[in-house]
Design a protein around this motif. Structure first.
Motif, PDB file in Angstrom:
ATOM      1  N   GLU A   1       0.830  -1.210   0.000  1.00 26.09           N
ATOM      2  CA  GLU A   1       0.000   0.000   0.000  1.00 26.09           C
ATOM      3  C   GLU A   1       0.862   1.256   0.000  1.00 26.09           C
ATOM      4  O   GLU A   1       0.578   2.227  -0.699  1.00 26.09           O
ATOM      5  N   GLN A   2       1.946   1.223   0.802  1.00 23.12           N
ATOM      6  CA  GLN A   2       2.850   2.376   0.867  1.00 23.12           C
ATOM      7  C   GLN A   2       3.502   2.620  -0.489  1.00 23.12           C
ATOM      8  O   GLN A   2       3.627   3.755  -0.940  1.00 23.12           O
ATOM      9  N   SER A   3       3.896   1.524  -1.151  1.00 23.48           N
ATOM     10  CA  SER A   3       4.541   1.642  -2.457  1.00 23.48           C
ATOM     11  C   SER A   3       3.598   2.260  -3.483  1.00 23.48           C
ATOM     12  O   SER A   3       4.016   3.117  -4.278  1.00 23.48           O
ATOM     13  N   LYS A   4       2.338   1.824  -3.469  1.00 22.98           N
ATOM     14  CA  LYS A   4       1.355   2.375  -4.411  1.00 22.98           C
ATOM     15  C   LYS A   4       1.126   3.864  -4.141  1.00 22.98           C
ATOM     16  O   LYS A   4       1.075   4.675  -5.068  1.00 22.98           O
ATOM     17  N   LYS A   5       1.021   4.207  -2.859  1.00 20.35           N
ATOM     18  CA  LYS A   5       0.821   5.613  -2.488  1.00 20.35           C
ATOM     19  C   LYS A   5       2.012   6.463  -2.926  1.00 20.35           C
ATOM     20  O   LYS A   5       1.858   7.548  -3.488  1.00 20.35           O
ATOM     21  N   ASP A   6       3.224   5.953  -2.665  1.00 22.57           N
ATOM     22  CA  ASP A   6       4.444   6.665  -3.072  1.00 22.57           C
ATOM     23  C   ASP A   6       4.461   6.894  -4.580  1.00 22.57           C
ATOM     24  O   ASP A   6       4.817   7.976  -5.061  1.00 22.57           O
ATOM     25  N   GLN A   7       4.099   5.837  -5.306  1.00 26.39           N
ATOM     26  CA  GLN A   7       4.128   5.925  -6.773  1.00 26.39           C
ATOM     27  C   GLN A   7       3.179   7.007  -7.259  1.00 26.39           C
ATOM     28  O   GLN A   7       3.558   7.853  -8.086  1.00 26.39           O
ATOM     29  N   ILE A   8       1.956   7.011  -6.744  1.00 26.30           N
ATOM     30  CA  ILE A   8       0.959   7.984  -7.201  1.00 26.30           C
ATOM     31  C   ILE A   8       1.379   9.396  -6.817  1.00 26.30           C
ATOM     32  O   ILE A   8       1.298  10.329  -7.631  1.00 26.30           O
ATOM     33  N   GLN A   9       1.861   9.577  -5.583  1.00 25.24           N
ATOM     34  CA  GLN A   9       2.291  10.911  -5.164  1.00 25.24           C
ATOM     35  C   GLN A   9       3.495  11.383  -5.979  1.00 25.24           C
ATOM     36  O   GLN A   9       3.574  12.553  -6.364  1.00 25.24           O
ATOM     37  N   GLY A  10       4.411  10.482  -6.265  1.00 30.39           N
ATOM     38  CA  GLY A  10       5.566  10.846  -7.083  1.00 30.39           C
ATOM     39  C   GLY A  10       5.157  11.265  -8.483  1.00 30.39           C
ATOM     40  O   GLY A  10       5.678  12.255  -9.034  1.00 30.39           O
ATOM     41  N   LEU A  11       4.215  10.531  -9.078  1.00 33.32           N
ATOM     42  CA  LEU A  11       3.732  10.872 -10.420  1.00 33.32           C
ATOM     43  C   LEU A  11       2.999  12.205 -10.417  1.00 33.32           C
ATOM     44  O   LEU A  11       3.141  13.008 -11.346  1.00 33.32           O
ATOM     45  N   LEU A  12       2.218  12.453  -9.378  1.00 38.95           N
ATOM     46  CA  LEU A  12       1.511  13.732  -9.273  1.00 38.95           C
ATOM     47  C   LEU A  12       2.500  14.885  -9.117  1.00 38.95           C
ATOM     48  O   LEU A  12       2.280  15.980  -9.647  1.00 38.95           O
ATOM     49  N   CYS A  13       3.584  14.652  -8.384  1.00 41.10           N
ATOM     50  CA  CYS A  13       4.630  15.678  -8.263  1.00 41.10           C
ATOM     51  C   CYS A  13       5.171  16.055  -9.642  1.00 41.10           C
ATOM     52  O   CYS A  13       5.428  17.234  -9.921  1.00 41.10           O
ATOM     53  N   ALA A  14       5.365  15.037 -10.490  1.00 41.78           N
ATOM     54  CA  ALA A  14       5.895  15.290 -11.836  1.00 41.78           C
ATOM     55  C   ALA A  14       4.913  16.124 -12.658  1.00 41.78           C
ATOM     56  O   ALA A  14       5.321  17.028 -13.407  1.00 41.78           O
ATOM     57  N   VAL A  15       3.603  15.847 -12.516  1.00 45.93           N
ATOM     58  CA  VAL A  15       2.595  16.624 -13.251  1.00 45.93           C
ATOM     59  C   VAL A  15       2.540  18.057 -12.713  1.00 45.93           C
ATOM     60  O   VAL A  15       2.483  19.022 -13.484  1.00 45.93           O
ATOM     61  N   VAL A  16       2.574  18.193 -11.385  1.00 48.12           N
ATOM     62  CA  VAL A  16       2.583  19.531 -10.774  1.00 48.12           C
ATOM     63  C   VAL A  16       3.799  20.319 -11.265  1.00 48.12           C
ATOM     64  O   VAL A  16       3.703  21.503 -11.620  1.00 48.12           O
ATOM     65  N   GLN A  17       4.950  19.649 -11.290  1.00 49.26           N
ATOM     66  CA  GLN A  17       6.170  20.296 -11.774  1.00 49.26           C
ATOM     67  C   GLN A  17       5.990  20.780 -13.222  1.00 49.26           C
ATOM     68  O   GLN A  17       6.351  21.917 -13.557  1.00 49.26           O
ATOM     69  N   ALA A  18       5.412  19.925 -14.063  1.00 46.56           N
ATOM     70  CA  ALA A  18       5.196  20.300 -15.473  1.00 46.56           C
ATOM     71  C   ALA A  18       4.259  21.501 -15.574  1.00 46.56           C
ATOM     72  O   ALA A  18       4.510  22.423 -16.369  1.00 46.56           O
ATOM     73  N   LEU A  19       3.196  21.512 -14.783  1.00 47.29           N
ATOM     74  CA  LEU A  19       2.250  22.629 -14.817  1.00 47.29           C
ATOM     75  C   LEU A  19       2.902  23.928 -14.355  1.00 47.29           C
ATOM     76  O   LEU A  19       2.680  24.991 -14.933  1.00 47.29           O
ATOM     77  N   PHE A  20       3.704  23.858 -13.314  1.00 47.53           N
ATOM     78  CA  PHE A  20       4.371  25.059 -12.811  1.00 47.53           C
ATOM     79  C   PHE A  20       5.426  25.567 -13.802  1.00 47.53           C
ATOM     80  O   PHE A  20       5.746  26.752 -13.802  1.00 47.53           O
ATOM     81  N   ARG A  21       5.973  24.687 -14.608  1.00 45.59           N
ATOM     82  CA  ARG A  21       6.934  25.137 -15.616  1.00 45.59           C
ATOM     83  C   ARG A  21       6.231  25.805 -16.811  1.00 45.59           C
ATOM     84  O   ARG A  21       6.844  26.565 -17.547  1.00 45.59           O
ATOM     85  N   LYS A  22       4.924  25.514 -16.993  1.00 51.15           N
ATOM     86  CA  LYS A  22       4.226  26.004 -18.188  1.00 51.15           C
ATOM     87  C   LYS A  22       3.370  27.242 -17.928  1.00 51.15           C
ATOM     88  O   LYS A  22       3.186  28.061 -18.840  1.00 51.15           O
ATOM     89  N   LEU A  23       2.828  27.363 -16.706  1.00 51.75           N
ATOM     90  CA  LEU A  23       1.877  28.455 -16.449  1.00 51.75           C
ATOM     91  C   LEU A  23       2.575  29.642 -15.809  1.00 51.75           C
ATOM     92  O   LEU A  23       3.647  29.522 -15.225  1.00 51.75           O
ATOM     93  N   ASP A  24       1.925  30.811 -15.888  1.00 52.47           N
ATOM     94  CA  ASP A  24       2.551  32.028 -15.369  1.00 52.47           C
ATOM     95  C   ASP A  24       2.261  32.198 -13.885  1.00 52.47           C
ATOM     96  O   ASP A  24       1.361  31.574 -13.317  1.00 52.47           O
ATOM     97  N   LYS A  25       3.012  33.114 -13.277  1.00 53.24           N
ATOM     98  CA  LYS A  25       2.945  33.330 -11.831  1.00 53.24           C
ATOM     99  C   LYS A  25       1.545  33.749 -11.390  1.00 53.24           C
ATOM    100  O   LYS A  25       1.025  33.257 -10.379  1.00 53.24           O
ATOM    101  N   GLN A  26       0.927  34.611 -12.150  1.00 51.89           N
ATOM    102  CA  GLN A  26      -0.394  35.113 -11.764  1.00 51.89           C
ATOM    103  C   GLN A  26      -1.419  33.988 -11.698  1.00 51.89           C
ATOM    104  O   GLN A  26      -2.265  33.943 -10.800  1.00 51.89           O
ATOM    105  N   THR A  27      -1.335  33.075 -12.646  1.00 50.31           N
ATOM    106  CA  THR A  27      -2.265  31.931 -12.658  1.00 50.31           C
ATOM    107  C   THR A  27      -1.992  30.986 -11.499  1.00 50.31           C
ATOM    108  O   THR A  27      -2.922  30.437 -10.888  1.00 50.31           O
ATOM    109  N   LEU A  28      -0.723  30.801 -11.164  1.00 52.04           N
ATOM    110  CA  LEU A  28      -0.328  29.777 -10.190  1.00 52.04           C
ATOM    111  C   LEU A  28      -0.425  30.232  -8.739  1.00 52.04           C
ATOM    112  O   LEU A  28      -0.624  29.408  -7.834  1.00 52.04           O
TER     113      LEU A  28
END
Length: 860
Positions: free
Chosen positions: A566-593
């Motif tokens: 269960e911990q491994s699955k949770k880690d995997q999902i949170q890690g993947l979400l971090c990558a998506v959050v990182q991608a969004l923060f690299r693409k959107l502007d400060k005012q939006t974020l």
């Protein structure tokens, strides 16, 4: 039963008290400890488990993976009195004659470790005579002969691994004769198997014997005869020997290639899968050797140097007849095999891929007939084999050669995505994924909408494996738009389909079978790269996605994590979400974020606070992205984040986490500048401790050194307390020299030097901004000496040259006429001229600027 036997039995059951007691005894009285273990091992009638552990502990007392610890253990052994060592060695020989297989085997392992230390110094005179008697005398059972051959093989392997002197030639000859004789057809199969395995372990050790044609012929003849043994295990190990010989003694193969070709091709066609795989491995290994030789020759020719080791072209000579034989192995699919099982089908595919990379264009005319004849065959096995054969050709031939076939194949592959058999659909999706990765420009424009539509449909495929391949294909397809993303284009070919693609991949993430075949990971990675490489016209869609992912991140904290799964699955999902959050923060502007930043940072910090979470690497990367967007406003998070950052910097065991944490510190420093200063004492202590730790992975060192420059640039004059120690560490790192013949170390040292130069640039700029540059003046001679060494280093890469030229410019700009004599030197001119003549536009620009400020400084 003695107390010591009971102690060993308890330790064998992993009793922590017993293990600790044994460890303390080893430290307290090493000689008595070993004598008692040897006695226990060699005493018949003692419990087998206790005897086996005794042998294992003797071996472990001499063996270590770390070089320094290995040396220390050997010194501890050799410091024992000779009569004490004799009292340990003799029981090992006795135990090898034990009637219990498990005991004789572990005695062989322990004796080999001792022999590897003693034989090079001729300190164990009866070792070889005893083992030779075991092998030749009829009174000893086969188990003793097997153990003795194992011992000889392990001894040769360990002597080759250790850095001590070589064993004298008569002893070497006797060992190899015993091993080779053990493989003879007159021996029982299990003895032949042990002897063949011993020979495989001895091939590095036997380098002088392999130089002599007569002895080499004898060895090769024996191995080739063993490939015809009735016992499959002996045949397989014999081919493993041949594989090692191909790698170690390529230049000696010419006399044997006709025989080896006949043996291997017959075995691939006729033998059982396990043996056939070993025969295929010979050709895969030969490909790797020849690729290295071809690359080496090409590099030498470019530099106008003679070719030292020519490639004999064995693979190219064999390809016309060999490749069709390998293609037939692709029809041997196992429908119920686990994913990534290394079966005959996979071995054949890997080998064909290696051949393609070695012979390049020549593979096409050999394999395309097989593909064209079978791609529409009624048998699913032949259809699937045709696809796999085509995949094997994609990475090898020149684009102009394979490209037209790729263009023709795409419509057929789209049809095969709907094949009745799941393995054909899986292979078709995999083939499309590889085409998207390697040859996207050969996908016809009019097919592009159909391709996307088909991949979207396959993401909903019932088979998680096929769906995962479809997600991987979308990932590779999106990766092809990275250059357009860098140029921030208004729109690209993916833009009209992005909403459907995003929704499809989100649906895949929610599939109940998302854990199978890496499906959820593939979908989330495809999402991240689609976001990263999206064009400007997709921004409104990304704005809508941001709260969706923030909400999904929140839901993960409610996931159960009571057990490791269960911990491994949770880690995997949170890690993947971090990558998506990182991608969004690299693409959107400060005012939006900004409206979401507090919530996102709260989530990321919460994950870091869970010390059991195994996704801190991804979290730190996401934090870097947040800091890059909000810049100075990030300072409000630093007091909460500080202890978690320090924990990351001090996570020396998980070095990947440590590296990313160091990068995050550098990013935050650049973004909040002087506001990082109150936290620098702890940060600098952690960074310096990481450099002092001898056990930490070497890849941590370059980013740590570079981080010194980031911090200095951020805090300016406040860097003064750290100046002397950090520069001393930089000087120490710059004084080490890489070996000339180790490509991996040369690459590492280039990275290290690049980081040293980055650190100096940051320190110079920071001190200049803080009006303390005069404190750096005393270090100028050492820095210039480093630059002088780089100016003549033949292994220096362009990244190092760029940083070196940048540092020259910064020094000239900051100190000007104060250092005009030091920089008015031939080696400075050479660095600048090398950069200007590099042909790299960015490097030429840097060098032109540096040259102008050096001229001003000298003339000033």
């Amino acid at each position: 039963m003695s107390d010591f036997t009971q102690l060993l039995e308890a330790a064998a059951r992993a009793d922590p008290h017993a293990e600790q007691t044994i460890k303390e005894w080893e430290q307290r009285s090493f000689s008595k400890y070993l004598q008692r273990l040897a006695q226990e091992l060699s005493t018949e009638g003692k419990p087998t488990g206790a005897r086996q552990l005794a042998g294992l502990l003797i071996k472990n007392s001499l063996q270590a993976k770390d070089d320094a610890l290995q040396k220390e253990k050997h010194q501890r052994w050799t410091s024992l009195e000779s009569n004490v060592r004799d009292g340990i060695k003799q029981p090992l020989l006795v135990a090898m004659r034990s009637g219990e297989n498990g005991v004789s085997h572990i005695a062989a392992v322990a004796a080999a470790e001792v022999a590897a230390v003693e034989l090079p110094y001729e300190q164990w005179p009866n070792f070889l005579s005893s083992l030779l008697e075991n092998i030749s005398a009829t009174q000893f059972p086969d188990s003793v002969k097997v153990a003795s051959l194992e011992c000889l093989g392990y001894t040769c392997e360990r002597v080759s691994f250790l850095s001590g002197p070589e064993i004298n030639q008569p002893t070497t000859d006797s060992i190899l004769n015993a091993i080779v004789n053990g493989i003879q057809s007159s021996r029982p199969d299990k003895v032949r198997l042990a002897a063949a395995t011993a020979l495989k372990n001895s091939l590095v050790f036997a380098h002088k014997n392999m130089e002599k044609k007569e002895e080499r012929d004898a060895i090769m003849t024996t191995i080739c005869e063993a490939t015809r043994c009735q016992e499959p295990g002996v045949r397989a190990v014999a081919y493993e020997c041949i594989v090692q010989i191909a790698i170690l003694y390529y230049e000696k193969l010419q006399d044997y290639m006709t025989t080896l070709y006949e043996l291997t091709t017959h075995t691939i066609r006729e033998d059982i899968d396990e043996v056939a795989k070993s025969a295929i491995e010979f050709w895969s290994s030969l490909c790797e050797v020849e690729q290295d030789l071809l690359d080496e020759s090409s590099e030498l020719q470019e530099r106008g140097l003679p070719i030292a080791r020519p490639c004999m072209g064995y693979v190219e000579a064999a390809v016309t007849h060999l490749a069709p034989i390998l293609a037939q192995t692709l029809t041997k699919q196992e429908e119920d095999s686990e994913e990534d099982t290394f079966n005959l089908h996979m071995a054949g595919h890997i080998c064909l891929t290696c051949i393609s990379q070695t012979v390049e264009d020549k593979i096409v005319q050999v394999i395309m007939p097989f593909v064209q004849q079978n791609i529409q065959n009624e048998s699913w096995r032949l259809r699937d084999a045709a696809i796999m054969a085509f995949i094997s050709m994609l990475d090898g031939p020149k684009e102009a050669t394979i490209g037209p076939y790729v263009s023709q194949s795409v419509p057929m592959l789209l049809q095969l995505l709907s094949d009745l058999h799941v393995m054909v659909r899986d292979s078709a999706a995999h083939c499309i994924s590889r085409i998207c990765l390697l040859h996207i420009r050969y996908v016809p424009n009019d097919i592009f909408p159909s391709l996307l539509q088909a991949l979207v449909a396959k993401c909903g495929e019932g088979s998680p494996k096929v769906a995962s391949q479809a997600c991987a294909a979308l990932y590779n397809l999106a990766s092809a738009f990275s250059e357009e993303a860098i140029q921030q284009q208004d729109s690209n070919a993916l833009s009209p389909y992005m909403q459907n693609l995003m929704q499809t991949l989100l649906n895949v993430c929610d599939r109940p079978d998302g854990d199978e075949s890496n499906l959820r990971v593939a979908a989330m990675e495809a999402l991240s790269i689609l976001i990263s490489n999206s064009a400007s016209d997709v921004q409104p869609l990304l704005v809508q996605l941001l709260p969706v992912f923030v909400q999904r991140f929140d839901l993960t904290f409610a996931m159960q994590d009571f057990d490791s799964s269960e911990q491994s699955k949770k880690d995997q999902i949170q890690g993947l979400l971090c990558a998506v959050v990182q991608a969004l923060f690299r693409k959107l502007d400060k005012q939006t974020l900004l409206p979401f930043t507090d919530k996102v940072m709260e989530q990321l910090i919460r994950v870091l606070q869970n010390r059991n979470a195994n996704c801190h690497e991804e979290v730190f990367s996401a934090i870097s992205a947040v800091s890059d967007v909000v810049e100075a406003d990030f300072a409000k998070y630093i007091s909460t984040l500080q202890p978690l950052l320090i924990a990351g910097l001090r996570n020396f065991q998980a070095f990947q986490v440590c590296i990313v944490a160091v990068g995050t510190v550098g990013d935050i420093s650049r973004n909040i500048e002087a506001q990082i200063q109150p936290y620098c004492d702890e940060v600098m202590d952690a960074l310096i401790d990481s450099l002092k730790d001898s056990t930490i992975h070497r890849s941590v060192k370059p980013p740590v050194l570079s981080c010194f420059g980031d911090i200095a640039m951020a805090i300016g004059a406040a860097y003064e307390p750290y100046l002397q120690f950090s520069v001393m560490l930089l000087m120490q790192a710059s004084s080490t020299k890489p070996p000339e013949d180790d490509e991996d170390l040369i690459e590492y040292f280039n990275l290290l030097r690049e980081s040293i130069l980055e650190a100096y640039v940051g320190i110079v700029q920071g001190l200049r901004d803080g009006n303390l540059l005069h404190q750096f003046y005393q270090y100028i001679p050492s820095v210039l000496q480093f630059l002088q060494e780089l100016s003549v280093d033949p292994n220096r890469d362009d990244f190092v040259l760029s940083k070196a030229v940048g540092l020259v410019g910064d020094l000239a700009h900051a100190l000007g006429p104060q250092i005009k004599d030091q920089i008015n030197q031939q080696f400075i001119a050479k660095l600048l001229n090398d950069a200007i003549g590099s042909g790299d536009r960015a490097l030429v620009e840097t060098a032109t600027w540096a040259s102008s400020v050096v001229t001003q400084a000298v003339q000033g």
